[in-house]
Design an enzyme around this catalytic site. Structure first.
Site, PDB file in Angstrom:
ATOM      1  N   LYS A  34     -22.527 -20.906  17.410  1.00  0.00           N
ATOM      2  CA  LYS A  34     -22.995 -21.897  16.540  1.00  0.00           C
ATOM      3  C   LYS A  34     -24.631 -20.917  16.200  1.00  0.00           C
ATOM      4  O   LYS A  34     -24.867 -20.508  15.041  1.00  0.00           O
ATOM      5  CB  LYS A  34     -23.384 -23.054  16.341  1.00  0.00           C
ATOM      6  CG  LYS A  34     -24.024 -23.570  15.293  1.00  0.00           C
ATOM      7  CD  LYS A  34     -24.095 -25.357  15.221  1.00  0.00           C
ATOM      8  CE  LYS A  34     -24.785 -26.107  15.739  1.00  0.00           C
ATOM      9  NZ  LYS A  34     -26.614 -25.955  14.381  1.00  0.00           N
ATOM     10  N   ASN A  35     -25.865 -21.132  17.478  1.00  0.00           N
ATOM     11  CA  ASN A  35     -26.575 -20.733  16.621  1.00  0.00           C
ATOM     12  C   ASN A  35     -26.665 -19.380  16.185  1.00  0.00           C
ATOM     13  O   ASN A  35     -28.205 -18.865  15.693  1.00  0.00           O
ATOM     14  CB  ASN A  35     -27.793 -21.691  17.652  1.00  0.00           C
ATOM     15  CG  ASN A  35     -28.129 -23.048  16.768  1.00  0.00           C
ATOM     16  OD1 ASN A  35     -27.329 -23.263  16.276  1.00  0.00           O
ATOM     17  ND2 ASN A  35     -28.685 -23.955  17.754  1.00  0.00           N
ATOM     18  N   CYS A 129     -34.425 -33.906   8.448  1.00  0.00           N
ATOM     19  CA  CYS A 129     -33.191 -33.831   9.945  1.00  0.00           C
ATOM     20  C   CYS A 129     -33.019 -35.004  10.321  1.00  0.00           C
ATOM     21  O   CYS A 129     -34.819 -35.658  10.654  1.00  0.00           O
ATOM     22  CB  CYS A 129     -33.664 -32.645  10.055  1.00  0.00           C
ATOM     23  SG  CYS A 129     -32.675 -32.157  11.510  1.00  0.00           S
ATOM     24  N   ARG A 134     -39.497 -31.443  10.461  1.00  0.00           N
ATOM     25  CA  ARG A 134     -39.044 -30.180  10.735  1.00  0.00           C
ATOM     26  C   ARG A 134     -39.225 -29.216   9.050  1.00  0.00           C
ATOM     27  O   ARG A 134     -38.935 -28.221   8.681  1.00  0.00           O
ATOM     28  CB  ARG A 134     -36.891 -30.350  10.865  1.00  0.00           C
ATOM     29  CG  ARG A 134     -36.719 -30.479  12.125  1.00  0.00           C
ATOM     30  CD  ARG A 134     -35.602 -30.268  12.323  1.00  0.00           C
ATOM     31  NE  ARG A 134     -34.586 -29.659  12.675  1.00  0.00           N
ATOM     32  CZ  ARG A 134     -33.299 -29.294  13.300  1.00  0.00           C
ATOM     33  NH1 ARG A 134     -33.106 -30.319  12.620  1.00  0.00           N
ATOM     34  NH2 ARG A 134     -33.334 -27.643  13.535  1.00  0.00           N
ATOM     35  N   ASP A 317     -31.182 -29.098  22.850  1.00  0.00           N
ATOM     36  CA  ASP A 317     -30.025 -28.533  22.512  1.00  0.00           C
ATOM     37  C   ASP A 317     -29.339 -29.530  23.068  1.00  0.00           C
ATOM     38  O   ASP A 317     -28.185 -29.903  23.010  1.00  0.00           O
ATOM     39  CB  ASP A 317     -29.046 -27.845  21.877  1.00  0.00           C
ATOM     40  CG  ASP A 317     -30.013 -27.681  20.395  1.00  0.00           C
ATOM     41  OD1 ASP A 317     -29.674 -25.921  20.300  1.00  0.00           O
ATOM     42  OD2 ASP A 317     -30.887 -28.745  19.876  1.00  0.00           O
ATOM     43  N   ARG A 409     -19.686 -29.996  13.132  1.00  0.00           N
ATOM     44  CA  ARG A 409     -20.820 -28.866  12.415  1.00  0.00           C
ATOM     45  C   ARG A 409     -20.707 -27.764  13.614  1.00  0.00           C
ATOM     46  O   ARG A 409     -21.286 -26.504  13.187  1.00  0.00           O
ATOM     47  CB  ARG A 409     -22.239 -29.536  12.587  1.00  0.00           C
ATOM     48  CG  ARG A 409     -21.903 -30.167  11.176  1.00  0.00           C
ATOM     49  CD  ARG A 409     -23.831 -30.707  10.850  1.00  0.00           C
ATOM     50  NE  ARG A 409     -24.475 -29.443  10.899  1.00  0.00           N
ATOM     51  CZ  ARG A 409     -25.589 -29.105  11.890  1.00  0.00           C
ATOM     52  NH1 ARG A 409     -25.825 -30.586  12.069  1.00  0.00           N
ATOM     53  NH2 ARG A 409     -26.340 -28.427  11.548  1.00  0.00           N
TER      54      ARG A 409
HETATM   55  C1  EPZ Z   1     -33.180 -24.612  16.522  1.00  0.00           C
HETATM   56  O1  EPZ Z   1     -33.169 -24.821  14.847  1.00  0.00           O
HETATM   57  C2  EPZ Z   1     -31.643 -24.641  16.719  1.00  0.00           C
HETATM   58  N1  EPZ Z   1     -31.266 -24.788  14.838  1.00  0.00           N
HETATM   59  C3  EPZ Z   1     -31.456 -26.329  17.088  1.00  0.00           C
HETATM   60  O2  EPZ Z   1     -30.743 -26.171  17.245  1.00  0.00           O
HETATM   61  C4  EPZ Z   1     -32.637 -26.104  18.231  1.00  0.00           C
HETATM   62  O3  EPZ Z   1     -32.550 -27.121  18.432  1.00  0.00           O
HETATM   63  C5  EPZ Z   1     -33.510 -25.448  17.647  1.00  0.00           C
HETATM   64  O4  EPZ Z   1     -34.148 -24.162  17.172  1.00  0.00           O
HETATM   65  C6  EPZ Z   1     -35.016 -25.394  19.407  1.00  0.00           C
HETATM   66  O5  EPZ Z   1     -33.564 -24.282  19.822  1.00  0.00           O
HETATM   67  C7  EPZ Z   1     -29.891 -23.619  14.988  1.00  0.00           C
HETATM   68  O6  EPZ Z   1     -30.666 -22.242  15.445  1.00  0.00           O
HETATM   69  C8  EPZ Z   1     -29.804 -23.689  13.264  1.00  0.00           C
HETATM   70  P1  EPZ Z   1     -37.193 -24.919  16.007  1.00  0.00           P
HETATM   71  P2  EPZ Z   1     -35.024 -24.780  14.789  1.00  0.00           P
HETATM   72  O7  EPZ Z   1     -37.953 -23.652  14.651  1.00  0.00           O
HETATM   73  O8  EPZ Z   1     -35.297 -23.459  14.257  1.00  0.00           O
HETATM   74  C9  EPZ Z   1     -41.406 -26.492  14.645  1.00  0.00           C
HETATM   75  C10 EPZ Z   1     -28.228 -27.738  17.601  1.00  0.00           C
HETATM   76  O9  EPZ Z   1     -27.976 -29.379  17.600  1.00  0.00           O
HETATM   77  N2  EPZ Z   1     -41.619 -26.280  13.367  1.00  0.00           N
HETATM   78  O10 EPZ Z   1     -36.756 -23.535  17.160  1.00  0.00           O
HETATM   79  O11 EPZ Z   1     -35.121 -25.692  12.913  1.00  0.00           O
HETATM   80  C11 EPZ Z   1     -40.307 -27.921  14.912  1.00  0.00           C
HETATM   81  O12 EPZ Z   1     -40.689 -28.838  13.917  1.00  0.00           O
HETATM   82  C12 EPZ Z   1     -29.948 -27.124  16.732  1.00  0.00           C
HETATM   83  O13 EPZ Z   1     -27.877 -26.808  17.454  1.00  0.00           O
HETATM   84  C13 EPZ Z   1     -42.721 -26.142  12.896  1.00  0.00           C
HETATM   85  O14 EPZ Z   1     -43.559 -27.050  13.296  1.00  0.00           O
HETATM   86  O15 EPZ Z   1     -36.011 -24.963  15.181  1.00  0.00           O
HETATM   87  C14 EPZ Z   1     -40.077 -28.170  16.097  1.00  0.00           C
HETATM   88  O16 EPZ Z   1     -40.907 -29.140  16.701  1.00  0.00           O
HETATM   89  C15 EPZ Z   1     -31.005 -29.108  16.090  1.00  0.00           C
HETATM   90  N3  EPZ Z   1     -42.566 -24.847  11.099  1.00  0.00           N
HETATM   91  C16 EPZ Z   1     -40.202 -26.720  16.979  1.00  0.00           C
HETATM   92  O17 EPZ Z   1     -41.205 -26.014  16.068  1.00  0.00           O
HETATM   93  C17 EPZ Z   1     -41.936 -24.214  11.733  1.00  0.00           C
HETATM   94  O18 EPZ Z   1     -42.037 -23.478  10.006  1.00  0.00           O
HETATM   95  C18 EPZ Z   1     -39.517 -25.416  17.086  1.00  0.00           C
HETATM   96  O19 EPZ Z   1     -38.156 -25.533  16.219  1.00  0.00           O
HETATM   97  C19 EPZ Z   1     -40.586 -24.207  12.216  1.00  0.00           C
HETATM   98  C20 EPZ Z   1     -40.655 -24.962  13.385  1.00  0.00           C
END
Ligand code: EPZ
Length: 440
Positions: A34-35, A129, A134, A317, A409
């Site tokens: 998915k991701n 979310c 996020r 995840d 999803r």
């Molecule tokens: C991706 O989300 C995945 N989603 C998530 O999977 C996964 O949990 C996450 O990466 C971590 O591996 C998809 O790939 C569609 P991040 P993403 O940016 O990109 C902070 C699932 O269950 N952050 O790596 O949103 C954020 O708040 C889903 O399949 C900022 O502060 O995650 C978090 O604490 C859930 N500012 C951390 O970084 C930003 O601009 C990591 O988030 C971006 C992120």
């Protein structure tokens, strides 16, 4: 399944009904990731020719992503259940309105791809979310570093540029989404872009491989420094999406939680190393083959400490799933989510099934209990929903799980695959009842 008919399942009440206590046994096939695919589908916009994507999972995040392309003017044709031909050359207007984007957080990848293709983009802000705050500040930081101007205008992210230029991007924290968006925006920028403190997940590498198969020039994906040399055009490509490491991990935990014996096929064992290592520590037998993994249990499960980290650490995840398993292990386990600040919303649901868990911020303290008991519960988000299914499979008695659209999803034919390895699970539709609206 046509792209035009994408249904998120949010408007009908469907539930899983599980009779627990059966050991899972047999073989299950893992679907495409998915991701990875929610980044690869928008990336097709960057191509000046049609692309064919294989091993595409039949999940609602995919149908929403394809629906967005279709509504924007792309041709989307399924060649078979898991192969789709996309010609996005008909897209001229780089806008993704709220109505289309609101169902899926990953719609923000259209920002990077539209900016990369057209030099401008206007996409609805991703919704709040279930996992806590996020923000997308790092995404916007990357776009600005490339020369774009980003503003938030009535809930829309509006990005303009007079052209994009290679630059140095250093992320304040490891972020999968911002790493992906920076790659998408930079592939056609003028000059070299260096992304530092980049995410290293398998889906980052998969996207880079797809972009390179179209003629991009990306080096270092999978390390914390990714170098992207801008190219003028990208051609069409045929590309197979990698297997889903989180779906595989979910089935590994389900087999362990039911003391079963399951062969999980179509996996890349290297992507599962942190999950395999943790399960072994908990007392689960893990046998690795070239493209499959066998899970079995022949002794008691024992406590463990888990801290979720960016890849190659233990994936966030998989946090709800491993926490559920530890409810069944002897002793006191500690689970810390190092990534999200509110990813324990499922704990109240597990408590309804007899779990003994206390949560303080990002840390859960789990006292192993001998047995969970079936109960009616509600899925708060995708991976928590999968964890509740695992709990129901292991529990004594019947578990009913509502709001299963979250689960659908990210898991293709979840209940069918589970039935195929011996689970007593059915999906029941309650006609007319509407699921509670939840922001994804
Ligand atoms: C991706 O989300 C995945 N989603 C998530 O999977 C996964 O949990 C996450 O990466 C971590 O591996 C998809 O790939 C569609 P991040 P993403 O940016 O990109 C902070 C699932 O269950 N952050 O790596 O949103 C954020 O708040 C889903 O399949 C900022 O502060 O995650 C978090 O604490 C859930 N500012 C951390 O970084 C930003 O601009 C990591 O988030 C971006 C992120």
């Amino acid at each position: 399944m046509s792209a035009a008919s994408a249904d998120t399942g949010e408007n009908t009440l469907e539930k899983f009904i599980i009779k627990g206590g059966r050991k899972l046994h047999g073989e299950v096939e893992i679907s495409g990731a998915k991701n990875a695919v929610v980044a690869i589908i928008p990336a097709v916009i960057l191509s000046d020719e049609p692309c064919v994507l294989e091993n595409v999972p039949n999940i609602s995040d995919v149908s929403i992503s394809l629906r967005i392309l279709y509504e924007m003017g792309a041709s989307v044709i399924f060649l078979d259940k898991h192969t789709v031909r996309i010609d996005a050359t008909g897209i001229t207007d780089p806008i993704v309105p709220y109505e289309m984007a609101k169902h899926m957080r990953a719609s923000y990848y259209f920002l990077g791809t539209l900016l990369g293709k057209f030099g401008r983009a206007r996409v609805s802000m991703p919704g709040g979310c279930d996992l806590g705050d996020r923000p997308i500040d790092q995404h916007l930081k990357a776009f600005a570093a490339l020369g774009a101007t980003c503003t938030i205008d009535r809930g829309m992210v509006d990005i303009q540029s007079e052209g994009l230029y290679g630059t140095q991007i250093y992320f304040d924290m490891v972020t999968v989404g911002a790493t992906i968006n920076a790659m998408l925006a930079a592939v056609k920028a003028t000059g070299m872009t260096v992304i530092e403190n980049a995410a290293k997940e398998p889906h980052i590498v998969d996207l880079a491989n797809f972009l390179n198969s179209m003629g991009a020039d990306i080096m270092g994906a999978g390390t914390d420094v990714i170098k992207i040399k801008g190219v003028k055009r990208l051609k069409g490509a045929a590309y197979a999406v990698i297997p889903d490491q989180i779906e595989a991990g979910t089935f590994m935990v389900a087999a362990a939680a039911t003391q079963g014996n399951v062969l999980i096929k179509n996996v890349i064992p290297k992507h599962l190393e942190s999950i395999t290592a943790k399960l072994a520590k908990i007392g689960v037998n893990v046998e690795e083959f070239d493209e499959s993994i066998r899970i079995s249990v022949d002794g008691p499960l024992v406590k463990a400490s888990v801290k979720t980290m960016p890849h190659p650490g233990f994936p966030t995840d998989m946090q709800p799933q491993i926490s559920t398993l530890l409810c069944l292990a002897e002793g006191t386990s500690i689970v810390t989510d190092g990534i999200f600040d509110n990813r324990f919303r499922y704990v109240n649901e597990l408590r309804r099934m007899g779990a003994d868990i206390s949560v303080d911020g990002k840390v859960a303290v789990i006292e192993g209990v001998g047995q969970l008991m079936g109960a009616p519960v509600t899925a708060p988000d995708l991976r928590a929903g999968a964890a509740l299914v695992i709990a129901g499979l292991a529990a004594k008695g019947v578990t009913e799980i509502e709001d299963i659209y979250h689960i659908e999803r990210g898991y293709e034919n979840f209940e069918e695959k589970l039935r195929g390895i011996g689970a007593d699970i059915i999906k029941k539709t309650v006609p007319g009842a509407a699921a509670r609206k939840a922001v994804v």
